[in-house]
Design a protein around this motif. Structure first.
Motif, PDB file in Angstrom:
ATOM      1  N   GLY A  67      23.993  29.935  -3.251  1.00 24.55           N
ATOM      2  CA  GLY A  67      23.700  29.253  -2.005  1.00 24.55           C
ATOM      3  C   GLY A  67      24.945  28.615  -1.406  1.00 24.55           C
ATOM      4  O   GLY A  67      25.996  28.506  -2.050  1.00 24.55           O
ATOM      5  N   ILE A  68      24.830  28.178  -0.178  1.00 21.66           N
ATOM      6  CA  ILE A  68      25.952  27.627   0.587  1.00 21.66           C
ATOM      7  C   ILE A  68      26.548  26.391  -0.090  1.00 21.66           C
ATOM      8  O   ILE A  68      27.767  26.271  -0.217  1.00 21.66           O
ATOM      9  CB  ILE A  68      25.488  27.300   2.031  1.00 21.66           C
ATOM     10  N   THR A  69      25.711  25.479  -0.552  1.00 25.20           N
ATOM     11  CA  THR A  69      26.206  24.273  -1.217  1.00 25.20           C
ATOM     12  C   THR A  69      26.879  24.630  -2.534  1.00 25.20           C
ATOM     13  O   THR A  69      27.971  24.130  -2.846  1.00 25.20           O
ATOM     14  CB  THR A  69      25.066  23.259  -1.431  1.00 25.20           C
ATOM     15  N   THR A  70      26.245  25.488  -3.309  1.00 28.45           N
ATOM     16  CA  THR A  70      26.835  25.911  -4.579  1.00 28.45           C
ATOM     17  C   THR A  70      28.196  26.547  -4.356  1.00 28.45           C
ATOM     18  O   THR A  70      29.158  26.240  -5.075  1.00 28.45           O
ATOM     19  CB  THR A  70      25.890  26.884  -5.301  1.00 28.45           C
ATOM     20  N   GLN A  71      28.312  27.409  -3.369  1.00 32.92           N
ATOM     21  CA  GLN A  71      29.594  28.056  -3.083  1.00 32.92           C
ATOM     22  C   GLN A  71      30.682  27.016  -2.807  1.00 32.92           C
ATOM     23  O   GLN A  71      31.795  27.110  -3.341  1.00 32.92           O
ATOM     24  CB  GLN A  71      29.473  28.981  -1.876  1.00 32.92           C
ATOM     25  N   LEU A  72      30.352  26.022  -1.983  1.00 40.76           N
ATOM     26  CA  LEU A  72      31.343  25.006  -1.615  1.00 40.76           C
ATOM     27  C   LEU A  72      31.709  24.134  -2.816  1.00 40.76           C
ATOM     28  O   LEU A  72      32.892  23.849  -3.042  1.00 40.76           O
ATOM     29  CB  LEU A  72      30.827  24.143  -0.463  1.00 40.76           C
ATOM     30  N   LEU A  73      30.720  23.713  -3.580  1.00 41.99           N
ATOM     31  CA  LEU A  73      31.005  22.875  -4.746  1.00 41.99           C
ATOM     32  C   LEU A  73      31.890  23.625  -5.733  1.00 41.99           C
ATOM     33  O   LEU A  73      32.872  23.070  -6.251  1.00 41.99           O
ATOM     34  CB  LEU A  73      29.713  22.415  -5.412  1.00 41.99           C
TER      35      LEU A  73
ATOM     36  N   ALA B 225      27.113  17.044   0.464  1.00 41.97           N
ATOM     37  CA  ALA B 225      27.011  17.101  -1.000  1.00 41.97           C
ATOM     38  C   ALA B 225      28.394  17.031  -1.636  1.00 41.97           C
ATOM     39  O   ALA B 225      28.607  16.303  -2.620  1.00 41.97           O
ATOM     40  CB  ALA B 225      26.283  18.374  -1.434  1.00 41.97           C
ATOM     41  N   LEU B 226      29.348  17.761  -1.086  1.00 45.81           N
ATOM     42  CA  LEU B 226      30.712  17.731  -1.614  1.00 45.81           C
ATOM     43  C   LEU B 226      31.307  16.336  -1.485  1.00 45.81           C
ATOM     44  O   LEU B 226      31.936  15.827  -2.430  1.00 45.81           O
ATOM     45  CB  LEU B 226      31.590  18.754  -0.881  1.00 45.81           C
ATOM     46  N   THR B 227      31.100  15.691  -0.361  1.00 45.31           N
ATOM     47  CA  THR B 227      31.615  14.332  -0.152  1.00 45.31           C
ATOM     48  C   THR B 227      31.030  13.373  -1.187  1.00 45.31           C
ATOM     49  O   THR B 227      31.755  12.537  -1.734  1.00 45.31           O
ATOM     50  CB  THR B 227      31.306  13.855   1.278  1.00 45.31           C
ATOM     51  N   LEU B 228      29.731  13.495  -1.475  1.00 39.32           N
ATOM     52  CA  LEU B 228      29.112  12.653  -2.514  1.00 39.32           C
ATOM     53  C   LEU B 228      29.768  12.890  -3.872  1.00 39.32           C
ATOM     54  O   LEU B 228      30.056  11.937  -4.604  1.00 39.32           O
ATOM     55  CB  LEU B 228      27.618  12.951  -2.618  1.00 39.32           C
ATOM     56  N   CYS B 229      29.993  14.151  -4.194  1.00 38.83           N
ATOM     57  CA  CYS B 229      30.634  14.478  -5.474  1.00 38.83           C
ATOM     58  C   CYS B 229      32.030  13.869  -5.550  1.00 38.83           C
ATOM     59  O   CYS B 229      32.410  13.290  -6.575  1.00 38.83           O
ATOM     60  CB  CYS B 229      30.701  15.985  -5.673  1.00 38.83           C
ATOM     61  N   GLN B 230      32.775  13.996  -4.475  1.00 36.21           N
ATOM     62  CA  GLN B 230      34.135  13.464  -4.470  1.00 36.21           C
ATOM     63  C   GLN B 230      34.133  11.933  -4.542  1.00 36.21           C
ATOM     64  O   GLN B 230      34.925  11.344  -5.273  1.00 36.21           O
ATOM     65  CB  GLN B 230      34.883  13.954  -3.229  1.00 36.21           C
ATOM     66  N   LYS B 231      33.223  11.305  -3.824  1.00 32.05           N
ATOM     67  CA  LYS B 231      33.139   9.839  -3.807  1.00 32.05           C
ATOM     68  C   LYS B 231      32.778   9.285  -5.186  1.00 32.05           C
ATOM     69  O   LYS B 231      33.266   8.227  -5.590  1.00 32.05           O
ATOM     70  CB  LYS B 231      32.100   9.401  -2.775  1.00 32.05           C
TER      71      LYS B 231
END
Length: 152
Positions: free
Chosen positions: A124-130, A84-90
């Protein structure tokens, strides 16, 4: 045009742990879809988990995610968060609309880790990372705040 990362369950994909659909019916979702703003992901599926799958919860004070069957699925959750983070960055995405209470996507509430249907404050895990990378995360409960960010 600012793009928005969105939980694919909100767009009608049957990716929830129990295989059901949790489509979010809202005029803003329809508008943003028409504008081509939305990029959908289910971090759990992206991380390699199947649908349906056993329910999972983050264990208290840890990054460990365990299913109702006692299996550690932490790696899949963390892998999905990284995708998910990679998609956001891309795609230069700075805003996300993710499913509240999910162990991946919850933005203000998650289940407490005891499988007793009790919710606690948490993310959640994704939210924390984003969020760690400066991406603002909203839920279906705060969609108007997301709209306000787009208007700025």
């Amino acid at each position: 045009m600012n793009k928005i990362l969105i939980s694919s369950c909100f767009l009608g994909a049957p990716v929830r742990y129990n295989g059901t659909v949790k489509k979010l019916i809202h005029p803003l979702i329809e508008l943003w879809q028409q504008q081509g703003r939305l990029l959908a992901i289910c971090p759990e599926v992206a991380g390699g988990l199947s649908t349906p799958r056993a329910a999972a919860e983050i264990q208290p004070n840890s990054q460990l995610i365990i299913t109702t069957e006692g299996h550690d699925v932490s790696n899949s959750f963390h892998q999905g968060a990284n995708i998910a983070l990679t998609l956001c960055q891309k795609h230069n995405i700075q805003l996300a609309l993710l499913k509240e209470s999910s162990p991946s996507c919850g933005s203000s509430l998650i289940y407490d880790g005891s499988f007793s249907n009790e919710k606690i404050n948490g993310a959640g895990i994704t939210t924390q990372l984003l969020r760690k990378h400066g991406i603002q995360v909203f839920s279906e409960l705060s969609i108007s705040a997301l709209a306000d960010c787009l208007d700025q």
